[in-house]
Design a protein around this motif. Structure first.
Motif, PDB file in Angstrom:
ATOM      1  N   ARG A 291      39.546  63.902  74.002  1.00  0.00           N
ATOM      2  CA  ARG A 291      38.903  62.975  74.916  1.00  0.00           C
ATOM      3  C   ARG A 291      39.682  62.846  76.219  1.00  0.00           C
ATOM      4  O   ARG A 291      39.110  62.795  77.302  1.00  0.00           O
ATOM      5  CB  ARG A 291      38.745  61.609  74.244  1.00  0.00           C
ATOM      6  CG  ARG A 291      37.699  60.769  74.902  1.00  0.00           C
ATOM      7  CD  ARG A 291      37.431  59.491  74.158  1.00  0.00           C
ATOM      8  NE  ARG A 291      36.380  58.740  74.839  1.00  0.00           N
ATOM      9  CZ  ARG A 291      36.579  58.051  75.944  1.00  0.00           C
ATOM     10  NH1 ARG A 291      37.772  58.001  76.483  1.00  0.00           N
ATOM     11  NH2 ARG A 291      35.570  57.415  76.517  1.00  0.00           N
TER      12      ARG A 291
ATOM     13  N   ALA B 121      38.942  65.633  78.758  1.00  0.00           N
ATOM     14  CA  ALA B 121      37.484  65.818  78.790  1.00  0.00           C
ATOM     15  C   ALA B 121      37.029  66.853  79.820  1.00  0.00           C
ATOM     16  O   ALA B 121      36.003  67.505  79.622  1.00  0.00           O
ATOM     17  CB  ALA B 121      36.793  64.485  79.049  1.00  0.00           C
TER      18      ALA B 121
ATOM     19  N   ILE C  22      30.476  61.213  77.880  1.00  0.00           N
ATOM     20  CA  ILE C  22      31.661  60.349  77.830  1.00  0.00           C
ATOM     21  C   ILE C  22      31.650  59.400  79.026  1.00  0.00           C
ATOM     22  O   ILE C  22      31.910  58.209  78.888  1.00  0.00           O
ATOM     23  CB  ILE C  22      32.953  61.196  77.823  1.00  0.00           C
ATOM     24  CG1 ILE C  22      33.055  61.970  76.512  1.00  0.00           C
ATOM     25  CG2 ILE C  22      34.190  60.322  78.030  1.00  0.00           C
ATOM     26  CD1 ILE C  22      34.188  62.962  76.441  1.00  0.00           C
TER      27      ILE C  22
ATOM     28  N   ASP D  57      29.152  58.164  73.785  1.00  0.00           N
ATOM     29  CA  ASP D  57      30.431  58.874  73.685  1.00  0.00           C
ATOM     30  C   ASP D  57      30.612  59.483  72.290  1.00  0.00           C
ATOM     31  O   ASP D  57      30.723  58.759  71.304  1.00  0.00           O
ATOM     32  CB  ASP D  57      31.559  57.874  73.976  1.00  0.00           C
ATOM     33  CG  ASP D  57      32.914  58.535  74.051  1.00  0.00           C
ATOM     34  OD1 ASP D  57      33.067  59.630  73.469  1.00  0.00           O
ATOM     35  OD2 ASP D  57      33.813  57.959  74.676  1.00  0.00           O
TER      36      ASP D  57
END
Ligand SMILES: [Zn+2]
Ligand SMILES: [Zn+2]
Length: 435
Positions: free
Chosen positions: A264, A267, A278, A284
């Motif tokens: 994450r 990203a 996201i 998400d």
């Protein structure tokens, strides 16, 4: 110029290739997990003589021995992408913790490696654009790279591990480059290896899980902490949200959760579409109300659930928390285990797929009654895609096939020879070839 194959030739594991010209550049430096670890055939003197080293991606079969370079006295840089650095740091720390006194290096050596990293973005030559190293997208895991070398007027491509197809989270590998020499992986190089479409693999996974949940069973999905783990989670999340998969607690165990965080944080290396999800937030894929972390060391809270899905390391059942789950759950027919990645020869995962009814876990024999199946999620290209990749390298004269099981390499060699007209070599470990 010479290329020496110090590991990962005729085998999957301990990838390590030395290119020697006006500079000595090491491509990958991994470990091989069997009953016990095997390391590349790299002596300290050679390690000290290197000018540069490259890590193609974070998996331990490509990165796990790299700190040993510094233990041997290497003082140069290691070139990698940013996600590879973040993920490697996580994996190496874990490896050291598990090895304790048996590790070939110390935390100090890992720290030295981390302070000697040179981050390269995709499609940008090192040394302020002058080279000799450039990375391209490999599509295998977050930050994975195909390495291009431009040394002494020769162009070399080392694929590392590649996946030409785009996955749920990543774009596929770049195709259509130029090189004199190609070093290509062949994990699924045999002709019989033909990957089914991603949505069919999804279907097999979801059907198998639903079948076990209907019986009030628990489902173990052993997975590589990095790569498959995140792809599987986002698949489960998406099917659960759409209602095709029964809403069930999903337990994340082992390093998978930490790696998910790194995914994450990085990203911008994910597919555009995932980045957008996201950013716009309520969709998400890395945050889900279904994700849970086991509360206690004995995982009692997981076993107390009526139904559960457990995504845990290790992918080939070499060790890690999956042992605890198998000890508790393998005996019952209600439960299921779905293997989702490559299962190397000699591993427990391979043995169970071949029908073994008991396995050794922590020196204990455990009876296996749970249903074992395989959902062919893969982060590697199949036979046809590998040939396609080679065929699209312009100016190709010589090909080396690595990172595959010996008996399976012949078919790929023949097919690449036919498709490209290049000389194709299957090197043995320890061999040096002139180019
Ligand atoms: Zn890999
Ligand atoms: Zn690999």
């Amino acid at each position: 110029m010479e290329i020496s194959f110090l590991g990962g030739a005729g085998e999957v594991g301990r990838s390590c290739i030395l290119v020697s010209g006006s500079e000595k550049i090491l491509l990958d430096c991994g470990v091989k997990f069997k009953e016990r670890e095997e390391f590349p055939q790299l002596d300290n003197k050679t390690a000290r003589s290197l000018d540069r080293a490259v890590i193609s991606h974070a998996h331990m079969d490509h990165s796990g021995f790299a700190p040993a370079l510094y233990a041997a006295g290497y003082t140069g840089q290691v070139y990698l992408t940013k996600p590879t650095r973040d993920l490697t740091q996580l994996l190496l720390a874990d490896y050291l913790r598990l090895q304790k006194d048996f590790s070939p290096y110390t935390q100090d050596d890992i720290n030295k490696l981390l302070t000697h990293t040179q981050i390269l973005e995709y499609d940008q030559w090192s040394d302020k654009g002058k080279g000799p190293i450039r990375f391209q997208e490999a599509g295998h895991i977050l930050g994975s790279a195909i390495t291009e070398l431009n040394l002494d007027g020769k162009k070399i491509i080392y694929t590392g591990d590649i996946n030409l197809r785009s996955s749920r989270l990543l774009e596929g590998a770049k195709v259509g480059m130029e090189a004199d020499v190609l070093i290509i992986e062949s994990t699924y190089g045999a002709k019989a290896n033909h990957h089914i479409a991603g949505k069919d693999a999804d279907r097999i996974l979801i059907d198998n899980i639903n079948a076990a949940l209907r019986n009030d069973g628990k489902v173990i999905i052993p997975s590589f902490a990095i790569g498959r783990g995140q792809e599987i989670l986002s698949t489960l999340e998406s099917f659960m949200r759409s209602g095709s998969l029964e809403k069930t607690p999903i337990y994340l165990d082992g390093m998978i959760k930490k790696a998910l965080k790194i995914y994450r944080h990085n990203a911008i290396y994910l597919k555009k579409e995932v980045q957008r999800r996201i950013l716009t937030s309520d969709d998400d894929p890395f945050k889900s109300e279904f994700y849970l972390i086991p509360k206690s060391k004995d995982r009692r809270d997981v076993f107390e659930q009526k139904k559960a899905i457990i995504v845990t390391t290790s992918g080939m059942l070499n060790g890690g928390p999956v042992f605890t789950y198998l000890e508790h759950l393998a005996g019952s027919k209600k439960n299921a285990m779905i293997l989702v990645g490559y299962q190397a020869e000699g591993t427990r995962g391979r043995k169970l797929l071949d029908g073994a009814k008991e396995i050794e876990l922590r020196r204990k024999t455990v009876e296996v009654n749970l249903k074992v199946s395989q959902a062919p999620f893969t982060a590697h290209s199949d036979h046809r895609e590998l040939v396609h990749f080679a065929k699209n390298v312009r100016g190709l004269k010589k090909v080396f096939i690595v990172h595959g099981e010996k008996e399976k390499l012949g078919e790929l060699a023949t097919a690449i020879r036919r498709a490209t007209g290049a000389e194709v070599v299957i090197p043995e470990i320890g061999e040096t070839h002139q180019i």
